[in-house]
Structures are given as C-alpha cells and as structure tokens.
Scaffold this motif. Structure first.
Motif, PDB file in Angstrom:
ATOM      1  N   LYS A  41     -18.755 -31.810 -16.710  1.00 37.24           N
ATOM      2  CA  LYS A  41     -17.768 -32.691 -16.098  1.00 37.24           C
ATOM      3  C   LYS A  41     -18.500 -33.914 -15.578  1.00 37.24           C
ATOM      4  O   LYS A  41     -19.510 -33.796 -14.898  1.00 37.24           O
ATOM      5  CB  LYS A  41     -17.043 -31.983 -14.958  1.00 37.24           C
ATOM      6  N   ILE A  42     -17.985 -35.050 -15.937  1.00 37.79           N
ATOM      7  CA  ILE A  42     -18.521 -36.325 -15.472  1.00 37.79           C
ATOM      8  C   ILE A  42     -17.447 -36.889 -14.544  1.00 37.79           C
ATOM      9  O   ILE A  42     -16.452 -37.424 -15.005  1.00 37.79           O
ATOM     10  CB  ILE A  42     -18.794 -37.282 -16.648  1.00 37.79           C
ATOM     11  N   GLY A  43     -17.620 -36.674 -13.278  1.00 37.31           N
ATOM     12  CA  GLY A  43     -16.582 -37.047 -12.326  1.00 37.31           C
ATOM     13  C   GLY A  43     -15.520 -35.961 -12.294  1.00 37.31           C
ATOM     14  O   GLY A  43     -15.643 -34.919 -12.936  1.00 37.31           O
ATOM     15  N   PRO A  44     -14.459 -36.201 -11.542  1.00 38.57           N
ATOM     16  CA  PRO A  44     -13.455 -35.148 -11.352  1.00 38.57           C
ATOM     17  C   PRO A  44     -12.564 -34.870 -12.560  1.00 38.57           C
ATOM     18  O   PRO A  44     -11.997 -33.786 -12.662  1.00 38.57           O
ATOM     19  CB  PRO A  44     -12.627 -35.652 -10.175  1.00 38.57           C
ATOM     20  N   ARG A  45     -12.454 -35.814 -13.506  1.00 37.53           N
ATOM     21  CA  ARG A  45     -11.480 -35.634 -14.582  1.00 37.53           C
ATOM     22  C   ARG A  45     -12.028 -35.823 -15.986  1.00 37.53           C
ATOM     23  O   ARG A  45     -11.278 -35.724 -16.951  1.00 37.53           O
ATOM     24  CB  ARG A  45     -10.328 -36.615 -14.379  1.00 37.53           C
ATOM     25  N   ILE A  46     -13.298 -36.084 -16.137  1.00 40.15           N
ATOM     26  CA  ILE A  46     -13.865 -36.361 -17.463  1.00 40.15           C
ATOM     27  C   ILE A  46     -14.669 -35.159 -17.934  1.00 40.15           C
ATOM     28  O   ILE A  46     -15.656 -34.775 -17.313  1.00 40.15           O
ATOM     29  CB  ILE A  46     -14.743 -37.620 -17.448  1.00 40.15           C
ATOM     30  N   VAL A  47     -14.236 -34.568 -19.041  1.00 39.39           N
ATOM     31  CA  VAL A  47     -14.899 -33.407 -19.642  1.00 39.39           C
ATOM     32  C   VAL A  47     -15.554 -33.845 -20.942  1.00 39.39           C
ATOM     33  O   VAL A  47     -14.956 -34.566 -21.743  1.00 39.39           O
ATOM     34  CB  VAL A  47     -13.879 -32.279 -19.920  1.00 39.39           C
ATOM     35  N   ARG A  48     -16.775 -33.388 -21.164  1.00 38.85           N
ATOM     36  CA  ARG A  48     -17.474 -33.640 -22.417  1.00 38.85           C
ATOM     37  C   ARG A  48     -18.157 -32.361 -22.870  1.00 38.85           C
ATOM     38  O   ARG A  48     -18.576 -31.540 -22.062  1.00 38.85           O
ATOM     39  CB  ARG A  48     -18.532 -34.746 -22.268  1.00 38.85           C
ATOM     40  N   TYR A  49     -18.269 -32.221 -24.176  1.00 38.43           N
ATOM     41  CA  TYR A  49     -18.938 -31.081 -24.788  1.00 38.43           C
ATOM     42  C   TYR A  49     -20.206 -31.584 -25.460  1.00 38.43           C
ATOM     43  O   TYR A  49     -20.172 -32.565 -26.203  1.00 38.43           O
ATOM     44  CB  TYR A  49     -18.035 -30.430 -25.833  1.00 38.43           C
ATOM     45  N   LEU A  50     -21.329 -30.901 -25.220  1.00 35.61           N
ATOM     46  CA  LEU A  50     -22.594 -31.236 -25.879  1.00 35.61           C
ATOM     47  C   LEU A  50     -22.619 -30.585 -27.255  1.00 35.61           C
ATOM     48  O   LEU A  50     -22.269 -29.407 -27.403  1.00 35.61           O
ATOM     49  CB  LEU A  50     -23.777 -30.732 -25.062  1.00 35.61           C
ATOM     50  N   GLY A  51     -23.047 -31.340 -28.242  1.00 33.12           N
ATOM     51  CA  GLY A  51     -23.044 -30.846 -29.614  1.00 33.12           C
ATOM     52  C   GLY A  51     -23.753 -29.525 -29.802  1.00 33.12           C
ATOM     53  O   GLY A  51     -23.260 -28.623 -30.471  1.00 33.12           O
ATOM     54  N   TRP A  52     -24.950 -29.366 -29.190  1.00 36.04           N
ATOM     55  CA  TRP A  52     -25.676 -28.113 -29.411  1.00 36.04           C
ATOM     56  C   TRP A  52     -25.003 -26.938 -28.721  1.00 36.04           C
ATOM     57  O   TRP A  52     -25.087 -25.819 -29.197  1.00 36.04           O
ATOM     58  CB  TRP A  52     -27.152 -28.207 -29.058  1.00 36.04           C
ATOM     59  N   ASP A  53     -24.293 -27.186 -27.596  1.00 38.36           N
ATOM     60  CA  ASP A  53     -23.552 -26.101 -26.954  1.00 38.36           C
ATOM     61  C   ASP A  53     -22.396 -25.631 -27.836  1.00 38.36           C
ATOM     62  O   ASP A  53     -22.118 -24.440 -27.932  1.00 38.36           O
ATOM     63  CB  ASP A  53     -23.016 -26.533 -25.589  1.00 38.36           C
ATOM     64  N   VAL A  54     -21.744 -26.580 -28.475  1.00 39.47           N
ATOM     65  CA  VAL A  54     -20.648 -26.229 -29.385  1.00 39.47           C
ATOM     66  C   VAL A  54     -21.190 -25.419 -30.557  1.00 39.47           C
ATOM     67  O   VAL A  54     -20.616 -24.395 -30.937  1.00 39.47           O
ATOM     68  CB  VAL A  54     -19.911 -27.491 -29.887  1.00 39.47           C
ATOM     69  N   GLY A  55     -22.325 -25.846 -31.113  1.00 38.07           N
ATOM     70  CA  GLY A  55     -22.938 -25.115 -32.217  1.00 38.07           C
ATOM     71  C   GLY A  55     -23.309 -23.688 -31.841  1.00 38.07           C
ATOM     72  O   GLY A  55     -23.057 -22.747 -32.606  1.00 38.07           O
ATOM     73  N   GLU A  56     -23.884 -23.520 -30.654  1.00 43.45           N
ATOM     74  CA  GLU A  56     -24.238 -22.174 -30.193  1.00 43.45           C
ATOM     75  C   GLU A  56     -22.990 -21.314 -30.008  1.00 43.45           C
ATOM     76  O   GLU A  56     -22.979 -20.139 -30.372  1.00 43.45           O
ATOM     77  CB  GLU A  56     -25.023 -22.253 -28.882  1.00 43.45           C
ATOM     78  N   TRP A  57     -21.946 -21.897 -29.428  1.00 45.43           N
ATOM     79  CA  TRP A  57     -20.696 -21.161 -29.210  1.00 45.43           C
ATOM     80  C   TRP A  57     -20.086 -20.722 -30.544  1.00 45.43           C
ATOM     81  O   TRP A  57     -19.642 -19.583 -30.678  1.00 45.43           O
ATOM     82  CB  TRP A  57     -19.724 -22.027 -28.420  1.00 45.43           C
ATOM     83  N   LEU A  58     -20.097 -21.617 -31.530  1.00 43.56           N
ATOM     84  CA  LEU A  58     -19.559 -21.271 -32.848  1.00 43.56           C
ATOM     85  C   LEU A  58     -20.377 -20.158 -33.495  1.00 43.56           C
ATOM     86  O   LEU A  58     -19.818 -19.230 -34.074  1.00 43.56           O
ATOM     87  CB  LEU A  58     -19.542 -22.506 -33.768  1.00 43.56           C
ATOM     88  N   ALA A  59     -21.707 -20.227 -33.369  1.00 42.21           N
ATOM     89  CA  ALA A  59     -22.564 -19.187 -33.941  1.00 42.21           C
ATOM     90  C   ALA A  59     -22.303 -17.849 -33.273  1.00 42.21           C
ATOM     91  O   ALA A  59     -22.196 -16.816 -33.944  1.00 42.21           O
ATOM     92  CB  ALA A  59     -24.034 -19.590 -33.799  1.00 42.21           C
ATOM     93  N   GLU A  60     -22.188 -17.847 -31.946  1.00 45.97           N
ATOM     94  CA  GLU A  60     -21.908 -16.595 -31.224  1.00 45.97           C
ATOM     95  C   GLU A  60     -20.533 -16.057 -31.585  1.00 45.97           C
ATOM     96  O   GLU A  60     -20.363 -14.844 -31.735  1.00 45.97           O
ATOM     97  CB  GLU A  60     -21.994 -16.833 -29.726  1.00 45.97           C
ATOM     98  N   SER A  61     -19.559 -16.941 -31.739  1.00 45.82           N
ATOM     99  CA  SER A  61     -18.211 -16.517 -32.108  1.00 45.82           C
ATOM    100  C   SER A  61     -18.210 -15.870 -33.492  1.00 45.82           C
ATOM    101  O   SER A  61     -17.555 -14.861 -33.712  1.00 45.82           O
ATOM    102  CB  SER A  61     -17.243 -17.702 -32.091  1.00 45.82           C
ATOM    103  N   ALA A  62     -18.986 -16.449 -34.413  1.00 47.87           N
ATOM    104  CA  ALA A  62     -19.059 -15.896 -35.771  1.00 47.87           C
ATOM    105  C   ALA A  62     -19.731 -14.529 -35.766  1.00 47.87           C
ATOM    106  O   ALA A  62     -19.333 -13.638 -36.507  1.00 47.87           O
ATOM    107  CB  ALA A  62     -19.810 -16.866 -36.686  1.00 47.87           C
ATOM    108  N   GLU A  63     -20.743 -14.348 -34.922  1.00 47.62           N
ATOM    109  CA  GLU A  63     -21.442 -13.068 -34.841  1.00 47.62           C
ATOM    110  C   GLU A  63     -20.532 -11.967 -34.291  1.00 47.62           C
ATOM    111  O   GLU A  63     -20.699 -10.806 -34.626  1.00 47.62           O
ATOM    112  CB  GLU A  63     -22.675 -13.197 -33.925  1.00 47.62           C
ATOM    113  N   ASN A  64     -19.583 -12.342 -33.445  1.00 48.52           N
ATOM    114  CA  ASN A  64     -18.700 -11.369 -32.813  1.00 48.52           C
ATOM    115  C   ASN A  64     -17.456 -11.054 -33.650  1.00 48.52           C
ATOM    116  O   ASN A  64     -16.647 -10.238 -33.241  1.00 48.52           O
ATOM    117  CB  ASN A  64     -18.287 -11.844 -31.425  1.00 48.52           C
ATOM    118  N   GLU A  65     -17.307 -11.714 -34.775  1.00 45.11           N
ATOM    119  CA  GLU A  65     -16.161 -11.437 -35.651  1.00 45.11           C
ATOM    120  C   GLU A  65     -16.351 -10.083 -36.316  1.00 45.11           C
ATOM    121  O   GLU A  65     -17.445  -9.755 -36.746  1.00 45.11           O
ATOM    122  CB  GLU A  65     -16.030 -12.517 -36.725  1.00 45.11           C
ATOM    123  N   PRO A  66     -15.261  -9.304 -36.410  1.00 46.15           N
ATOM    124  CA  PRO A  66     -15.380  -7.981 -37.077  1.00 46.15           C
ATOM    125  C   PRO A  66     -15.584  -8.101 -38.562  1.00 46.15           C
ATOM    126  O   PRO A  66     -15.319  -9.035 -39.202  1.00 46.15           O
ATOM    127  CB  PRO A  66     -14.063  -7.302 -36.773  1.00 46.15           C
TER     128      PRO A  66
END
Length: 66
Positions: A41-66
C-alpha cells in the motif's frame, strides 16, 4: 530473483486483474482473505502488486492444484 538493484514491475489492481482475467473485485476479496498475491500500500488508498510476488503466488497456486 530478488537481486539488489533490480526493480520489479508494479501492477495496479486493474492491470493485474486484466492480466489474470479476473474481476477487480476478485482481487479485492483475495486481499481481504489474505489468499491473493502479496501487495503493498502506497498511502491509504493506493495498492500495487510487485511482479515477482505475483509470479510466486501463481507458482504456489499451481502447485496446490489437484
């Protein structure tokens, strides 16, 4: 991946929602549940996603798929 001097791309919620093919409200719900990609969060209302965090989240999500 996270090397000094490397600046990751930043995504707005709108950009990330479009890239993932989901509604912006879906990202908001994932943030509230704590199950989505890490964000900053950059200030009270601005949200940003870091590219490498998104990549890690996608990889973890794929690993948890049945």
């Amino acid at each position: 991946m996270n090397q000094p001097g490397n600046v990751p791309p930043l995504f707005t919620p709108e950009e990330l929602a479009a890239q993932l093919g989901v509604d912006i409200e879906t990202l908001r719900a994932l943030r509230e549940k704590g199950t989505g990609p890490a964000y900053i969060k950059i200030g009270p209302r601005i949200v940003r996603y870091l590219g490498w965090d998104v990549g890690e989240w996608l990889a973890e999500s794929a690993e948890n798929e049945p």
